[in-house]
Motif scaffolding. Sequence first.
Motif, PDB file in Angstrom:
ATOM      1  N   UNK A  31      67.636  69.564 -32.698  1.00 17.83           N
ATOM      2  CA  UNK A  31      66.694  70.675 -32.408  1.00 17.83           C
ATOM      3  C   UNK A  31      66.093  70.611 -30.750  1.00 17.83           C
ATOM      4  N   UNK A  32      66.132  69.721 -30.158  1.00 12.81           N
ATOM      5  CA  UNK A  32      65.637  69.581 -29.053  1.00 12.81           C
ATOM      6  C   UNK A  32      66.456  69.137 -27.835  1.00 12.81           C
ATOM      7  N   UNK A  33      66.350  69.503 -26.654  1.00 12.93           N
ATOM      8  CA  UNK A  33      66.868  68.710 -25.631  1.00 12.93           C
ATOM      9  C   UNK A  33      66.136  67.560 -25.213  1.00 12.93           C
ATOM     10  N   UNK A  50      68.699  63.898 -18.747  1.00 11.88           N
ATOM     11  CA  UNK A  50      68.584  64.694 -19.858  1.00 11.88           C
ATOM     12  C   UNK A  50      69.971  64.910 -20.561  1.00 11.88           C
ATOM     13  N   UNK A  51      69.634  65.245 -21.874  1.00  9.58           N
ATOM     14  CA  UNK A  51      71.124  65.751 -22.797  1.00  9.58           C
ATOM     15  C   UNK A  51      70.472  66.650 -23.465  1.00  9.58           C
ATOM     16  N   UNK A  52      71.327  67.736 -23.986  1.00 12.42           N
ATOM     17  CA  UNK A  52      71.015  68.836 -24.670  1.00 12.42           C
ATOM     18  C   UNK A  52      71.627  68.768 -25.858  1.00 12.42           C
ATOM     19  N   UNK A  53      71.400  69.731 -26.835  1.00 11.68           N
ATOM     20  CA  UNK A  53      71.872  69.456 -28.223  1.00 11.68           C
ATOM     21  C   UNK A  53      73.359  69.538 -28.434  1.00 11.68           C
ATOM     22  N   UNK A  54      74.065  70.024 -27.419  1.00 12.50           N
ATOM     23  CA  UNK A  54      75.644  70.190 -27.257  1.00 12.50           C
ATOM     24  C   UNK A  54      76.276  68.984 -26.346  1.00 12.50           C
ATOM     25  N   UNK A  55      74.908  68.129 -26.179  1.00 12.49           N
ATOM     26  CA  UNK A  55      75.771  66.666 -25.300  1.00 12.49           C
ATOM     27  C   UNK A  55      75.775  66.709 -24.087  1.00 12.49           C
ATOM     28  N   UNK A  56      75.504  67.871 -23.602  1.00 10.80           N
ATOM     29  CA  UNK A  56      75.635  68.109 -21.894  1.00 10.80           C
ATOM     30  C   UNK A  56      74.503  67.263 -21.171  1.00 10.80           C
ATOM     31  N   UNK A  57      74.964  66.484 -20.277  1.00 10.09           N
ATOM     32  CA  UNK A  57      73.748  65.820 -19.463  1.00 10.09           C
ATOM     33  C   UNK A  57      73.543  66.087 -18.139  1.00 10.09           C
ATOM     34  N   UNK A  58      72.525  65.718 -17.723  1.00  6.38           N
ATOM     35  CA  UNK A  58      72.135  66.035 -16.149  1.00  6.38           C
ATOM     36  C   UNK A  58      71.460  64.591 -15.688  1.00  6.38           C
ATOM     37  N   UNK A  59      71.652  64.290 -14.626  1.00  7.18           N
ATOM     38  CA  UNK A  59      70.725  63.040 -13.962  1.00  7.18           C
ATOM     39  C   UNK A  59      70.511  63.299 -12.409  1.00  7.18           C
ATOM     40  N   UNK A  60      69.279  62.608 -12.267  1.00  9.06           N
ATOM     41  CA  UNK A  60      68.734  62.807 -10.958  1.00  9.06           C
ATOM     42  C   UNK A  60      69.718  61.798  -9.978  1.00  9.06           C
ATOM     43  N   UNK A  61      69.757  62.406  -8.781  1.00  4.15           N
ATOM     44  CA  UNK A  61      70.447  61.864  -7.681  1.00  4.15           C
ATOM     45  C   UNK A  61      70.428  60.356  -7.671  1.00  4.15           C
ATOM     46  N   UNK A  97      60.813  64.903 -25.515  1.00  3.16           N
ATOM     47  CA  UNK A  97      61.487  65.906 -26.617  1.00  3.16           C
ATOM     48  C   UNK A  97      61.021  67.264 -26.197  1.00  3.16           C
ATOM     49  N   UNK A  98      62.002  68.243 -25.784  1.00  2.00           N
ATOM     50  CA  UNK A  98      61.693  69.648 -25.552  1.00  2.00           C
ATOM     51  C   UNK A  98      61.401  70.040 -24.276  1.00  2.00           C
ATOM     52  N   UNK A  99      61.776  69.170 -23.317  1.00  3.99           N
ATOM     53  CA  UNK A  99      62.184  69.611 -21.981  1.00  3.99           C
ATOM     54  C   UNK A  99      63.323  70.413 -21.738  1.00  3.99           C
ATOM     55  N   UNK A 100      63.449  71.063 -20.644  1.00  2.00           N
ATOM     56  CA  UNK A 100      64.629  71.539 -20.270  1.00  2.00           C
ATOM     57  C   UNK A 100      65.815  70.536 -19.853  1.00  2.00           C
ATOM     58  N   UNK A 101      67.100  70.990 -19.783  1.00  2.00           N
ATOM     59  CA  UNK A 101      67.954  70.025 -19.280  1.00  2.00           C
ATOM     60  C   UNK A 101      67.838  69.743 -17.933  1.00  2.00           C
ATOM     61  N   UNK A 102      67.037  70.715 -17.107  1.00  2.00           N
ATOM     62  CA  UNK A 102      66.738  70.300 -15.740  1.00  2.00           C
ATOM     63  C   UNK A 102      65.496  69.580 -15.507  1.00  2.00           C
ATOM     64  N   UNK A 103      64.851  69.071 -16.889  1.00  2.00           N
ATOM     65  CA  UNK A 103      63.949  67.993 -16.852  1.00  2.00           C
ATOM     66  C   UNK A 103      62.924  68.703 -16.482  1.00  2.00           C
ATOM     67  N   UNK A 104      62.224  69.765 -16.641  1.00  2.00           N
ATOM     68  CA  UNK A 104      60.997  70.589 -16.557  1.00  2.00           C
ATOM     69  C   UNK A 104      60.410  70.655 -18.143  1.00  2.00           C
ATOM     70  N   UNK A 105      59.188  70.291 -17.920  1.00  2.00           N
ATOM     71  CA  UNK A 105      58.521  69.988 -19.414  1.00  2.00           C
ATOM     72  C   UNK A 105      57.617  71.067 -19.483  1.00  2.00           C
ATOM     73  N   UNK A 106      57.450  71.718 -20.825  1.00  2.00           N
ATOM     74  CA  UNK A 106      56.333  72.585 -21.016  1.00  2.00           C
ATOM     75  C   UNK A 106      55.378  71.883 -21.663  1.00  2.00           C
TER      76      UNK A 106
END
Length: 120
Positions: A31-33, A50-61, A97-106
């Motif tokens: 359900x959640x990134x 970060x990792x999303x529900x489809x398994x896509x990932x992103x990392x800080x430099x 849980x529930x932050x965006x893939x770009x690591x912005x959290x509501x």
Amino acid sequence: HVQLVESGGGSVQAGGSLRLSCAASGYTYRRYNMGWFRQTPGKEREGVASIDSDGRTRYADSVNGRFTISKDSAKNTLYLQMNSLKPEDTAMYYCAAGCSLTLVCAPGAYWGQGTQVTVS
């Protein structure tokens, strides 16, 4: 009620490795990134991976190529494999849980209590 519990932190020498885990209850990872963050006293919280529900990932430099985020949806567990650790990686690490893939959290994102990583 969502609960996140981190584990796996500790003290390690520079160049070493650690694997952090984040066990979730109350929902499924589908359900959640999911993301890992870290913070040291006096500094702002930093998004690490970060990792999303489809398994896509992103990392800080700062960790790209050294850290790997993954999840086991059957176990509702998030991981962060940290290799080639540096003293500047020392921080309290949190999963969310529930932050965006770009690591912005509501404001409604869920957070664990943190696990300390110390690299000397």
